[in-house]
Design a protein around this motif. Structure first.
Motif, PDB file in Angstrom:
ATOM      1  N   LYS A   1       0.848  -1.194   0.000  1.00 25.33           N
ATOM      2  CA  LYS A   1       0.000   0.000   0.000  1.00 25.33           C
ATOM      3  C   LYS A   1       0.879   1.238   0.000  1.00 25.33           C
ATOM      4  O   LYS A   1       2.006   1.223   0.470  1.00 25.33           O
ATOM      5  CB  LYS A   1      -0.946  -0.016   1.186  1.00 25.33           C
ATOM      6  CG  LYS A   1      -1.936  -1.164   1.097  1.00 25.33           C
ATOM      7  CD  LYS A   1      -3.101  -0.977   2.007  1.00 25.33           C
ATOM      8  CE  LYS A   1      -4.033  -2.163   1.939  1.00 25.33           C
ATOM      9  NZ  LYS A   1      -4.982  -2.126   0.877  1.00 25.33           N
TER      10      LYS A   1
ATOM     11  N   VAL B   1       0.716   5.860   0.000  1.00 24.37           N
ATOM     12  CA  VAL B   1      -0.067   7.064   0.257  1.00 24.37           C
ATOM     13  C   VAL B   1       0.600   8.245  -0.439  1.00 24.37           C
ATOM     14  O   VAL B   1       1.800   8.476  -0.283  1.00 24.37           O
ATOM     15  CB  VAL B   1      -0.184   7.349   1.779  1.00 24.37           C
ATOM     16  CG1 VAL B   1      -1.011   8.591   2.035  1.00 24.37           C
ATOM     17  CG2 VAL B   1      -0.766   6.154   2.511  1.00 24.37           C
TER      18      VAL B   1
ATOM     19  N   LYS C   1      -4.914   7.303  -0.711  1.00 28.46           N
ATOM     20  CA  LYS C   1      -4.371   5.975  -0.448  1.00 28.46           C
ATOM     21  C   LYS C   1      -4.524   5.088  -1.679  1.00 28.46           C
ATOM     22  O   LYS C   1      -5.543   5.125  -2.363  1.00 28.46           O
ATOM     23  CB  LYS C   1      -5.090   5.339   0.737  1.00 28.46           C
ATOM     24  CG  LYS C   1      -4.835   6.079   2.032  1.00 28.46           C
ATOM     25  CD  LYS C   1      -5.590   5.474   3.180  1.00 28.46           C
ATOM     26  CE  LYS C   1      -5.343   6.304   4.433  1.00 28.46           C
ATOM     27  NZ  LYS C   1      -6.078   5.798   5.585  1.00 28.46           N
TER      28      LYS C   1
END
Length: 115
Positions: A12, A14, A20
């Motif tokens: 993941k 950001v 996100k």
């Protein structure tokens, strides 16, 4: 407890504005699309756009309705007057292949795959 490892190895990410992303590849694609947007080559850039493939249904004898089946595109934008629906994929999962097929068969919409 240690950090969870993603099923397909994605990490993941950001963006500086707090947006996100499910993977670094998706984040990179967003940055590239933002550049194209700034140059005026694309317009109306949106992220995580849901398309309803099959409406919600309630089966006989069930207490609650089953939710609608949706496909959520990573990015949707306009390019030369045409709507582009994109999905950033490292792995083409069976679920994605089915939903991409349904997008075309039921809604007449193509999903562009970006690796």
């Amino acid at each position: 407890m240690g950090a969870r490892v993603a099923k397909y190895g994605n990490k993941k990410s950001v963006a500086a504005d707090g947006t996100k992303f499910d993977s670094r590849a998706e984040h990179r694609r967003w940055a590239h699309l933002c550049q194209l947007l700034a140059m005026g080559l694309i317009s109306d850039l949106r992220c995580q756009v849901a398309f309803e493939l099959v409406r919600s249904v309630k089966f006989l004898g069930a207490n609650r309705a089953k939710p609608a089946i949706r496909y959520v595109a990573d990015f949707v934008y306009m390019e030369k007057g045409v709507e582009v629906i994109e999905d950033v994929k490292g792995v083409l999962t069976p679920e994605f292949k089915l939903k991409r097929h349904l997008m075309k068969a039921l809604l007449g919409l193509e999903v562009r795959i970006v690796k």
